[in-house]
Design a protein around this motif. Structure first.
Motif, PDB file in Angstrom:
ATOM      1  N   LEU A   1       0.807  -1.222   0.000  1.00  0.00           N
ATOM      2  CA  LEU A   1       0.000   0.000   0.000  1.00  0.00           C
ATOM      3  C   LEU A   1       0.845   1.280   0.000  1.00  0.00           C
ATOM      4  CD1 LEU A   1      -2.994  -0.920   2.347  1.00  0.00           C
ATOM      5  CD2 LEU A   1      -3.012  -0.599  -0.123  1.00  0.00           C
ATOM      6  N   PRO A   2       1.965   1.362   0.743  1.00  0.00           N
ATOM      7  CA  PRO A   2       2.759   2.596   0.664  1.00  0.00           C
ATOM      8  C   PRO A   2       3.200   2.939  -0.763  1.00  0.00           C
ATOM      9  CG  PRO A   2       3.433   1.311   2.563  1.00  0.00           C
ATOM     10  CD  PRO A   2       2.480   0.453   1.790  1.00  0.00           C
ATOM     11  N   ALA A   3       3.610   1.926  -1.529  1.00  0.00           N
ATOM     12  CA  ALA A   3       4.003   2.187  -2.917  1.00  0.00           C
ATOM     13  C   ALA A   3       2.813   2.639  -3.741  1.00  0.00           C
ATOM     14  CB  ALA A   3       4.618   0.924  -3.520  1.00  0.00           C
ATOM     15  N   LEU A   4       1.624   2.049  -3.483  1.00  0.00           N
ATOM     16  CA  LEU A   4       0.419   2.476  -4.199  1.00  0.00           C
ATOM     17  C   LEU A   4       0.086   3.928  -3.881  1.00  0.00           C
ATOM     18  CD1 LEU A   4      -2.118   1.804  -5.905  1.00  0.00           C
ATOM     19  CD2 LEU A   4      -3.213   1.057  -3.776  1.00  0.00           C
ATOM     20  N   VAL A   5       0.141   4.297  -2.612  1.00  0.00           N
ATOM     21  CA  VAL A   5      -0.148   5.676  -2.218  1.00  0.00           C
ATOM     22  C   VAL A   5       0.859   6.635  -2.826  1.00  0.00           C
ATOM     23  CG1 VAL A   5      -0.235   7.239  -0.242  1.00  0.00           C
ATOM     24  CG2 VAL A   5      -1.328   4.981  -0.100  1.00  0.00           C
ATOM     25  N   GLN A   6       2.118   6.237  -2.828  1.00  0.00           N
ATOM     26  CA  GLN A   6       3.151   7.107  -3.385  1.00  0.00           C
ATOM     27  C   GLN A   6       2.949   7.325  -4.883  1.00  0.00           C
ATOM     28  OE1 GLN A   6       7.113   5.652  -2.737  1.00  0.00           O
ATOM     29  NE2 GLN A   6       8.106   7.475  -3.582  1.00  0.00           N
TER      30      GLN A   6
ATOM     31  N   SER B   1       0.949  13.496  -5.743  1.00  0.00           N
ATOM     32  CA  SER B   1       1.587  14.418  -6.691  1.00  0.00           C
ATOM     33  C   SER B   1       1.584  15.805  -6.075  1.00  0.00           C
ATOM     34  CB  SER B   1       0.832  14.401  -8.023  1.00  0.00           C
ATOM     35  OG  SER B   1      -0.490  14.886  -7.858  1.00  0.00           O
ATOM     36  N   ALA B   2       2.087  16.756  -6.845  1.00  0.00           N
ATOM     37  CA  ALA B   2       2.109  18.136  -6.354  1.00  0.00           C
ATOM     38  C   ALA B   2       0.694  18.666  -6.138  1.00  0.00           C
ATOM     39  CB  ALA B   2       2.867  19.020  -7.333  1.00  0.00           C
ATOM     40  N   ALA B   3      -0.261  18.150  -6.926  1.00  0.00           N
ATOM     41  CA  ALA B   3      -1.637  18.629  -6.812  1.00  0.00           C
ATOM     42  C   ALA B   3      -2.462  17.827  -5.803  1.00  0.00           C
ATOM     43  CB  ALA B   3      -2.321  18.577  -8.179  1.00  0.00           C
ATOM     44  N   LEU B   4      -1.964  16.678  -5.383  1.00  0.00           N
ATOM     45  CA  LEU B   4      -2.727  15.830  -4.473  1.00  0.00           C
ATOM     46  C   LEU B   4      -1.797  15.282  -3.402  1.00  0.00           C
ATOM     47  CD1 LEU B   4      -5.347  14.334  -3.690  1.00  0.00           C
ATOM     48  CD2 LEU B   4      -4.645  12.483  -5.227  1.00  0.00           C
ATOM     49  N   THR B   5      -2.080  15.643  -2.164  1.00  0.00           N
ATOM     50  CA  THR B   5      -1.332  15.121  -1.021  1.00  0.00           C
ATOM     51  C   THR B   5      -2.103  13.955  -0.412  1.00  0.00           C
ATOM     52  OG1 THR B   5      -0.435  17.320  -0.552  1.00  0.00           O
ATOM     53  CG2 THR B   5      -0.337  15.686   1.214  1.00  0.00           C
ATOM     54  N   VAL B   6      -1.419  12.831  -0.234  1.00  0.00           N
ATOM     55  CA  VAL B   6      -2.060  11.637   0.297  1.00  0.00           C
ATOM     56  C   VAL B   6      -1.323  11.210   1.564  1.00  0.00           C
ATOM     57  CG1 VAL B   6      -2.807   9.274  -0.161  1.00  0.00           C
ATOM     58  CG2 VAL B   6      -2.661  10.908  -2.049  1.00  0.00           C
ATOM     59  N   ARG B   7      -2.069  11.109   2.645  1.00  0.00           N
ATOM     60  CA  ARG B   7      -1.494  10.638   3.914  1.00  0.00           C
ATOM     61  C   ARG B   7      -1.998   9.229   4.183  1.00  0.00           C
ATOM     62  NH1 ARG B   7      -2.480  10.511   9.493  1.00  0.00           N
ATOM     63  NH2 ARG B   7      -4.645  11.186   9.187  1.00  0.00           N
ATOM     64  N   TYR B   8      -1.049   8.350   4.528  1.00  0.00           N
ATOM     65  CA  TYR B   8      -1.387   6.948   4.735  1.00  0.00           C
ATOM     66  C   TYR B   8      -1.100   6.569   6.182  1.00  0.00           C
ATOM     67  CZ  TYR B   8      -0.937   1.849   4.578  1.00  0.00           C
ATOM     68  OH  TYR B   8      -1.052   0.511   4.836  1.00  0.00           O
TER      69      TYR B   8
ATOM     70  N   TYR C   1      -6.304  -4.120  -0.416  1.00  0.00           N
ATOM     71  CA  TYR C   1      -5.499  -3.412  -1.420  1.00  0.00           C
ATOM     72  C   TYR C   1      -6.391  -2.875  -2.540  1.00  0.00           C
ATOM     73  CZ  TYR C   1      -1.846  -2.555  -4.903  1.00  0.00           C
ATOM     74  OH  TYR C   1      -1.022  -1.974  -5.838  1.00  0.00           O
ATOM     75  N   ARG C   2      -7.292  -3.724  -3.034  1.00  0.00           N
ATOM     76  CA  ARG C   2      -8.172  -3.289  -4.127  1.00  0.00           C
ATOM     77  C   ARG C   2      -9.111  -2.172  -3.674  1.00  0.00           C
ATOM     78  NH1 ARG C   2      -5.508  -4.597  -8.559  1.00  0.00           N
ATOM     79  NH2 ARG C   2      -5.361  -6.843  -8.929  1.00  0.00           N
ATOM     80  N   ALA C   3      -9.520  -2.205  -2.413  1.00  0.00           N
ATOM     81  CA  ALA C   3     -10.387  -1.135  -1.903  1.00  0.00           C
ATOM     82  C   ALA C   3      -9.645   0.198  -1.919  1.00  0.00           C
ATOM     83  CB  ALA C   3     -10.852  -1.472  -0.494  1.00  0.00           C
ATOM     84  N   VAL C   4      -8.402   0.204  -1.428  1.00  0.00           N
ATOM     85  CA  VAL C   4      -7.614   1.437  -1.444  1.00  0.00           C
ATOM     86  C   VAL C   4      -7.343   1.873  -2.879  1.00  0.00           C
ATOM     87  CG1 VAL C   4      -5.409   2.465  -0.778  1.00  0.00           C
ATOM     88  CG2 VAL C   4      -6.587   0.909   0.793  1.00  0.00           C
ATOM     89  N   GLN C   5      -7.048   0.925  -3.741  1.00  0.00           N
ATOM     90  CA  GLN C   5      -6.772   1.259  -5.142  1.00  0.00           C
ATOM     91  C   GLN C   5      -7.992   1.885  -5.807  1.00  0.00           C
ATOM     92  OE1 GLN C   5      -6.353  -2.022  -8.049  1.00  0.00           O
ATOM     93  NE2 GLN C   5      -4.345  -1.158  -8.531  1.00  0.00           N
ATOM     94  N   GLU C   6      -9.168   1.292  -5.587  1.00  0.00           N
ATOM     95  CA  GLU C   6     -10.381   1.841  -6.192  1.00  0.00           C
ATOM     96  C   GLU C   6     -10.697   3.220  -5.632  1.00  0.00           C
ATOM     97  OE1 GLU C   6     -13.798   2.403  -8.366  1.00  0.00           O
ATOM     98  OE2 GLU C   6     -12.157   0.967  -8.639  1.00  0.00           O
ATOM     99  N   GLY C   7     -10.541   3.396  -4.307  1.00  0.00           N
ATOM    100  CA  GLY C   7     -10.810   4.700  -3.723  1.00  0.00           C
ATOM    101  C   GLY C   7      -9.881   5.780  -4.261  1.00  0.00           C
ATOM    102  N   LEU C   8      -8.594   5.478  -4.362  1.00  0.00           N
ATOM    103  CA  LEU C   8      -7.642   6.466  -4.879  1.00  0.00           C
ATOM    104  C   LEU C   8      -7.884   6.737  -6.362  1.00  0.00           C
ATOM    105  CD1 LEU C   8      -4.357   5.304  -3.103  1.00  0.00           C
ATOM    106  CD2 LEU C   8      -5.824   7.251  -2.521  1.00  0.00           C
ATOM    107  N   THR C   9      -8.251   5.707  -7.105  1.00  0.00           N
ATOM    108  CA  THR C   9      -8.544   5.920  -8.533  1.00  0.00           C
ATOM    109  C   THR C   9      -9.725   6.865  -8.706  1.00  0.00           C
ATOM    110  OG1 THR C   9      -7.711   3.712  -9.081  1.00  0.00           O
ATOM    111  CG2 THR C   9      -9.161   4.765 -10.684  1.00  0.00           C
ATOM    112  N   ASN C  10     -10.772   6.691  -7.915  1.00  0.00           N
ATOM    113  CA  ASN C  10     -11.924   7.586  -8.000  1.00  0.00           C
ATOM    114  C   ASN C  10     -11.553   9.019  -7.597  1.00  0.00           C
ATOM    115  OD1 ASN C  10     -13.655   5.578  -8.880  1.00  0.00           O
ATOM    116  ND2 ASN C  10     -14.350   5.051  -6.824  1.00  0.00           N
TER     117      ASN C  10
ATOM    118  N   GLU D   1      -6.776  10.992   2.550  1.00  0.00           N
ATOM    119  CA  GLU D   1      -6.266  10.215   3.677  1.00  0.00           C
ATOM    120  C   GLU D   1      -6.713   8.769   3.534  1.00  0.00           C
ATOM    121  OE1 GLU D   1      -7.283  11.849   7.438  1.00  0.00           O
ATOM    122  OE2 GLU D   1      -6.158  13.729   7.126  1.00  0.00           O
ATOM    123  N   VAL D   2      -5.772   7.871   3.809  1.00  0.00           N
ATOM    124  CA  VAL D   2      -6.041   6.434   3.753  1.00  0.00           C
ATOM    125  C   VAL D   2      -5.610   5.836   5.086  1.00  0.00           C
ATOM    126  CG1 VAL D   2      -5.514   4.245   2.635  1.00  0.00           C
ATOM    127  CG2 VAL D   2      -5.685   6.341   1.269  1.00  0.00           C
TER     128      VAL D   2
END
Length: 373
Positions: A246-251, A255-262, A281-290, A301-302
């Motif tokens: 998950l840390p690699a997925l969040v990273q 981006s500069a336009a989106l800050t994500v805290r895990y 993992y798929r839940a976090v992936q789907e949420g971040l994709t949306n 935040e995740v």
């Protein structure tokens, strides 16, 4: 799919004809009697009727009973002349011609009883009647066994069909998750690269954006190949996405336009297996994709919390809210994944500290499996 070939129809008829003719011939010699041509014709007629066992099992057993009864009425030498009738009754019952089989057996028994009365052999007739009943019961047992076997085959076919449908559904969800997430990330990085090329000539930033596109596409290709290998039956479908990834997925999303805290979980409870980890993992992936595709958010935040009772996953943002987009295949697929584990997915408003607006919060709850008493 290979089908089992049936033996030719003539094999059984020839075997029964040999047994009836040879057996009755030796029985006639033992009785010091001759075996006339008419008797041979009747001994061959019964096996010949067995050729109809697939096309017309009902008329077959009726004709076999008539042939056997005619042999008795003619007074020909005793022997295994009724073997074809026995098989005809059993085959007719197995084929489902129950009324034909029962009626033919009853007619033969009645005819034999009347012949026995004429020749003062009433005591012997009861043995034959019992013999006929046993034959019919044996045929019914074979019929029941065949029906049970057919039911098992039907249930197995339905199970395999259901399993194939489940596998296709799992593959469809995996392909959607991989493609949707990867293309969204590539689109974001491509937009950054385009913006840098037009507004900021700094080559280091541009190279970094292009590198992110390259690594993201390489990862997407690897996951797509994994899914396609299952379709080619090259590899078993084993969930490979783990919580530690998950840390690699969040990273990859940040981006500069989106800050994500895990906020990672602590030690994994014993009940959390590969399937649960893959679903998280798929839940976090789907949420971040949306969030990337629809939310227009600046913060996300995740958090993943695990204990002995349940797993709780929260993906929240400060975007424009869930009303911005209809529920698509990704969220429906996530609900299906979680429901298979006995959990649920909740969609509501987010309340991030310091946020200027209420975004969207996706909460995934997966209960620990109950131990059987």
């Amino acid at each position: 799919m290979s089908t089992r070939r049936r033996p030719p129809l003539a094999v059984l008829s020839v075997a029964i004809a040999v047994i009836q003719v040879v057996g009755t011939h030796f029985a006639a010699l033992h009785q010091h009697r001759a075996l006339p041509a008419a008797a041979l014709l009747l001994l061959l007629a019964g096996p010949a009727l067995l050729l109809l066992r697939r096309r017309a099992p009902g008329p077959m057993v009726a004709a076999a009973a008539a042939v056997a009864l005619g042999y008795l009425a003619a007074g020909f030498p005793m022997g295994p002349f009724a073997l074809s009738l026995v098989l005809a009754v059993v085959l007719a019952l197995v084929a489902g011609a129950r009324w034909w089989a029962w009626g033919s057996a009853a007619a033969f028994a009645l005819g034999f009883w009347l012949l026995a009365l004429q020749h003062s052999m009433a005591g012997r007739s009861y043995l034959v009647l019992a013999w006929v009943v046993v034959i019919v019961l044996v045929g019914e047992l074979f019929r029941a066994a065949r029906l049970r076997a057919a039911e098992r085959r039907r249930a197995e076919a339905e199970r395999r069909s259901h399993q194939r449908d489940e596998e296709r559904l799992v593959l469809a969800r995996d392909i959607h998750d991989v493609v949707a997430h990867s293309l969204s990330m590539i689109n974001v990085q491509a937009s950054v690269a385009l913006h840098l090329a037009q507004k900021d000539p700094d080559p280091n930033k541009l190279i970094e954006a292009l590198g992110n596109i390259k690594s993201g596409s390489a990862q997407a290709l690897a996951e797509v190949r994994e899914v396609l290998s299952v379709l080619r039956h090259d590899a078993p479908r084993i969930p490979s996405q783990r919580i530690e990834q998950l840390p690699a997925l969040v990273q990859s999303v940040a981006s500069a336009a989106l800050t994500v805290r895990y906020e990672p979980p602590g030690a994994l409870p014993g009940w959390v297996g590969e399937r649960v980890e893959n679903t998280i993992y798929r839940a976090v992936q789907e949420g971040l994709t949306n969030i990337v595709r629809h939310a227009q958010a600046t913060r996300a935040e995740v958090s993943v919390a695990l204990d002995e009772v349940r797993a709780r996953v929260l993906i929240a943002d400060d975007g424009i809210g869930a009303a911005a987009a209809d529920e698509g295949n990704g969220l429906r697929g996530l609900r299906e994944r979680v429901a298979q584990l006995g959990g649920r997915v909740e969609l509501g408003a987010a309340d991030l500290p310091g946020a200027r607006r209420a975004g969207t919060a996706i909460t995934v709850l997966i209960p620990a499996p109950r131990e059987e008493p």
